[in-house]
Each structure stands twice: as C-alpha cells, then as structure tokens.
Design a protein around this motif. Structure first.
Motif, PDB file in Angstrom:
ATOM      1  N   LEU A 146     -27.265 -58.653   6.540  1.00 31.23           N
ATOM      2  CA  LEU A 146     -27.408 -57.658   5.483  1.00 31.23           C
ATOM      3  C   LEU A 146     -26.789 -58.168   4.189  1.00 31.23           C
ATOM      4  O   LEU A 146     -25.677 -58.706   4.189  1.00 31.23           O
ATOM      5  N   SER A 147     -27.501 -57.983   3.107  1.00 24.88           N
ATOM      6  CA  SER A 147     -26.930 -58.298   1.802  1.00 24.88           C
ATOM      7  C   SER A 147     -25.951 -57.190   1.420  1.00 24.88           C
ATOM      8  O   SER A 147     -25.921 -56.120   2.045  1.00 24.88           O
ATOM      9  N   LEU A 148     -25.159 -57.438   0.396  1.00 24.12           N
ATOM     10  CA  LEU A 148     -24.200 -56.431  -0.053  1.00 24.12           C
ATOM     11  C   LEU A 148     -24.923 -55.164  -0.490  1.00 24.12           C
ATOM     12  O   LEU A 148     -24.472 -54.045  -0.199  1.00 24.12           O
ATOM     13  N   LYS A 149     -26.053 -55.315  -1.150  1.00 25.46           N
ATOM     14  CA  LYS A 149     -26.828 -54.160  -1.595  1.00 25.46           C
ATOM     15  C   LYS A 149     -27.333 -53.356  -0.405  1.00 25.46           C
ATOM     16  O   LYS A 149     -27.311 -52.113  -0.415  1.00 25.46           O
ATOM     17  N   GLU A 150     -27.773 -54.039   0.639  1.00 23.40           N
ATOM     18  CA  GLU A 150     -28.265 -53.347   1.834  1.00 23.40           C
ATOM     19  C   GLU A 150     -27.128 -52.639   2.565  1.00 23.40           C
ATOM     20  O   GLU A 150     -27.309 -51.527   3.082  1.00 23.40           O
ATOM     21  N   GLN A 151     -25.965 -53.266   2.611  1.00 27.19           N
ATOM     22  CA  GLN A 151     -24.814 -52.619   3.243  1.00 27.19           C
ATOM     23  C   GLN A 151     -24.452 -51.328   2.515  1.00 27.19           C
ATOM     24  O   GLN A 151     -24.173 -50.299   3.148  1.00 27.19           O
ATOM     25  N   ARG A 152     -24.447 -51.387   1.189  1.00 23.88           N
ATOM     26  CA  ARG A 152     -24.132 -50.191   0.411  1.00 23.88           C
ATOM     27  C   ARG A 152     -25.178 -49.100   0.634  1.00 23.88           C
ATOM     28  O   ARG A 152     -24.847 -47.908   0.704  1.00 23.88           O
TER      29      ARG A 152
END
Length: 248
Positions: free
Chosen positions: A192-198
């Motif tokens: 997961l990218s940071l954007k997806e985690q958020r």
C-alpha cells in the motif's frame, strides 16, 4: 530564522525558533535538528495571572495550616515556620516545574506548562533562574515590570523567562486514537502506498457515520484488488485498517 542559544544542559540539541507571523493567534515555531517543526502556543498574561493566583491561594492555605500547628510548639514552632515560609516561597514553583513536567498546580489547572525556548522540558537551572528573578518582576509593585515585559514580548515573557530562556505555553492534549469497527487485523494482499493507507484508515474511521449501503458501495470499489467478494470487502478493509494502526 533566528538561532537560539541553548543552556549547557541541552546544548547538544540546537534548534531555531520564532513566533509565527501572519496569524491572529500567536504561535511559536520550533525547528528541530531533524527538520521537524514543532508549534507551541505561548500563554498570555491573563491565564498566567490566574494560574499564579491559584498557586498563591494554595500556598496561603498550606502556610496557614502549618502555622496553626507549629504555633503549638512556641518559639521552636516560630523558627520552623520561618524555614517553612522560605521553602514554600522559593521552592514551591521550582519543585513542581521540574518534577511535574513544567506544571505547578495552578498551571496544571489552567492547562499550562513551562518549557525551554526550544520546547524541551524545563530543568533545574532554568526554573531556579526564572523563579529567583520573580522579585524583579514584582518591582516596583504589583508585578509592574513583569506585566510590562509580558505585554512587550511577542511570546508573553516576563523578565525571569527572558533571563532563563523559558516559555509558558499551553499544554497540548494528546490526540485520541481513532475508533475503528471491530475486525481482526489482517495484512493487505499487496503493498500500500501512503495515500492508500490514509484512504483505508479514513474509510474505517468514518464507517460509523456512513449507511451500510454506502459502506458496501465504497468498499466494493477495490474488492477485486482485495481478492474478496464485494460484500466482504468492508470487513477486509476494516481488518487492514487495524493492522495499520497496530495493537492498542
């Protein structure tokens, strides 16, 4: 950005700081050597005066009770009372500030604390300096010098604070962890990218405020990537959110 000279006890932690410009409410910006920006909120004259008044009342009550008890001891009690008066007058603030994270009872009641200019916890030398110089702030009467100094300082410093390199700031409350729907923590089937985690955390945090149909609709968007049927995607997302937050 001006540089702060630190006292010997924390000279290895050099920071730069300045009051934030362009804001209606005062902020004190501190940049650590790691490049992390810390924002402190200096306390104004009124909350500081209220905190000091509370401490003054507490000290008065303590001294009154102790004098009543020591009065029964005659001259010995008078001598002990004089020593007690000295200790309470000069060490009450210092002990609480150093041993209680910069908070005397009055400051704690008002949500304030004392820190160094660089945001680090106040130590013995700084606390002693700011409190010993209180007698200068009191001059010529009624804290005149201290009040004038606070009103002329962008961070509301009295003379003792200027000499000690300290600030009285509002104590920041620790943010409460988000409440997530019940689910067993599971790892995502892909990185997961940071954007997806958020996005996943945001979905889980808002779940209780969304209708069931809306939750299923949103979770179904990535059901295929999660390798589950659309109706199970919501539960899977909540499990991934728990794994991102970690055990609590």
């Amino acid at each position: 950005m001006p540089h702060i000279e630190n006292s010997p006890e924390h000279a290895t932690s050099q920071t730069s700081a300045q009051p934030s410009a362009g804001l209606l409410d005062t902020r004190y910006q501190v940049e650590t050597p790691e490049g992390i920006d810390l924002t402190l909120r200096p306390a104004g004259l009124v909350p500081r005066a209220l905190a000091y008044s509370i401490d003054l009342i507490i000290r008065g009550v303590v001294m009154g009770l102790m004098y009543l008890l020591l009065g029964m001891l005659g001259k010995l009690g008078m001598g002990l009372g004089t020593i007690l008066l000295f200790l309470v007058t000069w060490w009450y603030m210092v002990l609480f500030e150093v041993l209680n994270q910069g908070r005397s009872p009055g400051k704690q009641w008002m949500g304030l604390r004392v820190v160094h200019d660089d945001g680090t916890p106040v130590g013995w030398p700084a606390s002693l300096t700011r409190n010993l110089l209180r007698f200068v702030d009191i001059l010529p009467m009624g804290y005149t010098f201290g009040i004038l100094s606070c009103l002329n300082s962008p961070t509301f410093k009295r003379l003792g604070d200027i000499a000690a390199g300290t600030l009285v700031v509002y104590r920041e409350e620790k943010p409460q962890p988000p409440i997530l729907p019940e689910a067993e923590a599971i790892r995502a089937p892909f990185a997961l990218s940071l954007k997806e985690q958020r996005a996943i955390l945001g979905f889980a945090e808002r779940a209780n405020g969304l209708s069931k149909e809306r939750r299923i609709e949103l979770a179904g968007i990535i059901a295929q990537q999660l390798q589950v049927p659309a109706e199970q995607a919501e539960h899977r997302l909540n499990g991934i959110a728990h794994s991102l937050v970690g055990p609590r």
